[in-house]
Scaffold this active site. Structure first.
Site, PDB file in Angstrom:
ATOM      1  N   GLY A  48       1.292  -1.431   0.009  1.00 60.72           N
ATOM      2  CA  GLY A  48       0.240   0.197  -0.053  1.00 60.72           C
ATOM      3  C   GLY A  48       1.041   0.857   0.090  1.00 60.72           C
ATOM      4  N   ASP A  80      13.383  -2.658  -5.394  1.00 56.71           N
ATOM      5  CA  ASP A  80      13.782  -3.622  -4.349  1.00 56.71           C
ATOM      6  C   ASP A  80      14.456  -4.717  -4.990  1.00 56.71           C
ATOM      7  OD1 ASP A  80      12.808  -2.788  -1.810  1.00 56.71           O
ATOM      8  OD2 ASP A  80      10.966  -2.560  -3.386  1.00 56.71           O
ATOM      9  N   SER A 100       7.381   3.755  -0.717  1.00 58.59           N
ATOM     10  CA  SER A 100       6.199   4.728  -0.020  1.00 58.59           C
ATOM     11  C   SER A 100       6.733   4.917   1.423  1.00 58.59           C
ATOM     12  CB  SER A 100       5.492   3.490   0.929  1.00 58.59           C
ATOM     13  OG  SER A 100       4.956   2.226  -0.759  1.00 58.59           O
ATOM     14  N   HIS A 119       4.028   2.436  -8.419  1.00 60.00           N
ATOM     15  CA  HIS A 119       3.231   0.722  -8.137  1.00 60.00           C
ATOM     16  C   HIS A 119       2.438   1.273  -8.815  1.00 60.00           C
ATOM     17  CE1 HIS A 119       3.866   1.385  -3.713  1.00 60.00           C
ATOM     18  NE2 HIS A 119       3.998   0.307  -3.978  1.00 60.00           N
ATOM     19  N   GLY A 160       8.952  -4.058  -8.217  1.00 58.52           N
ATOM     20  CA  GLY A 160       9.627  -2.576  -9.133  1.00 58.52           C
ATOM     21  C   GLY A 160      11.872  -3.518  -8.742  1.00 58.52           C
TER      22      GLY A 160
HETATM   23  O1  PAF Z   1       8.211  -4.888  -2.141  1.00 55.92           O
HETATM   24  C1  PAF Z   1       6.913  -5.242  -1.065  1.00 55.92           C
HETATM   25  O2  PAF Z   1       6.311  -3.656  -1.385  1.00 55.92           O
HETATM   26  C2  PAF Z   1       7.176  -6.395  -0.149  1.00 55.92           C
HETATM   27  O3  PAF Z   1       8.129  -6.569  -0.025  1.00 55.92           O
HETATM   28  C3  PAF Z   1       5.569  -7.069  -1.236  1.00 55.92           C
HETATM   29  C4  PAF Z   1       6.957  -7.465  -2.214  1.00 55.92           C
HETATM   30  C5  PAF Z   1       4.645  -6.566  -1.504  1.00 55.92           C
HETATM   31  C6  PAF Z   1       5.272  -8.473  -0.184  1.00 55.92           C
HETATM   32  O4  PAF Z   1       5.502  -7.567   1.322  1.00 55.92           O
END
Ligand code: PAF
Length: 282
Positions: free
Chosen positions: A31, A152, A188, A37, A149
């Protein structure tokens, strides 16, 4: 827009005659949605018949309780942002109880060593938590394609490894980092920065760009020392790590070899907000 809170309801909808056998694209998130996103969602919509986004702040991937508590939770605003893209997106926003059924524990994974590098060293248990939730979400959503993305990048490689090792029938697709105008990688966590801090945090990407420019001239050790010196002069930052690593093994390198791909990775605290970024070097 359909919003499901339980796995049963989501599964029933996805498996209904009406939907099958359509292709499903999946964008897992925690979120606090930003442009990055939304670009994953757009990509999924362009490649699949149905797109599911999960919005779930996963407790097992946080190794720091304060970080978990402070993580932004903005479901209503997130749904509004999604509606601007398409009202056909299917949102899965379960509770912790719905996912973990009273046992908020991670499974232990072996990602062939990828989990011991960088984020893994500094956030013990983090990738077991990520593996646990992503595997569980894949089981629930059963996507054909899943979008992550590249900010990460280590997570992306780990999810690909998990999929390969468990022979999961899903294609994992990485998408380029979305950046603010000043170069700061969208995250975020940026929501927790003041306007002035956001401006100052653009320094992170500026240093990465300089590393990329210098990569042909200076070696990894020299560049690491340079970065450490740069951050020493910035009182609002605390550098956690900087590494130049092989893109596939994520092991940090001292010297370059032909035909290998390298990336610089950085994790920095801006006051108490932890920010990460990465840049491809060749
Ligand atoms: O990258 C993220 O936002 C989180 O690590 C994920 C992949 C949604 C897992 O909780």
């Amino acid at each position: 827009m359909l919003i499901f809170k339980t796995q049963e309801d989501l599964k029933t909808h996805l498996q209904s005659d009406f939907n099958s056998p359509k292709s499903v694209g999946f964008v897992p998130t925690m979120g606090a949605l930003h442009r990055g996103h939304l670009s994953l969602i757009e990509k999924s919509i362009s490649e699949n018949d149905l797109t599911v986004m999960s919005i779930f702040v996963n407790p097992t991937q946080f190794n720091n309780q304060a970080d978990l508590e402070n993580y932004p939770r903005t479901l209503e605003a997130d749904v509004e942002k999604l509606k601007q893209v398409s009202d056909k997106i299917i949102v899965f926003a379960p509770s912790v109880e719905e996912i973990y059924q009273g046992n908020t524990q991670s499974q232990n994974f072996d990602f062939d060593g990828l989990e011991h590098e960088m984020e893994g060293k500094h956030r013990p248990g983090h990738f077991d938590g990520v593996g646990t939730i992503v595997k569980r979400l894949f089981e629930i959503v059963q996507p054909d394609k899943a979008y992550f993305g590249e900010k990460d990048f280590q997570q992306l490689q780990i999810v690909k490894k998990m999929v390969a090792k468990n022979h999961l029938p899903v294609e994992v697709i990485g998408q380029p980092i979305f950046r603010e105008e000043n170069g700061l990688a969208m995250s975020s966590r940026n929501e927790r920065l003041s306007k002035i801090e956001r401006e100052e945090a653009s320094f992170i990407y500026k240093t990465l760009q300089e590393v990329k420019n210098q990569f042909g001239i200076k070696n990894a050790t020299e560049l690491t020392i340079w970065i450490e010196d740069e951050f020493k002069n910035k009182p609002n930052f605390k550098l956690e790590y900087f590494e130049i690593a092989d893109e596939s093994t994520l092991k940090s390198i001292q010297s370059k070899e032909p035909n290998k791909k390298y990336r610089a990775f950085i994790a920095v605290f801006m006051n108490d907000v932890r920010l990460i970024d990465t840049i491809s070097l060749n």
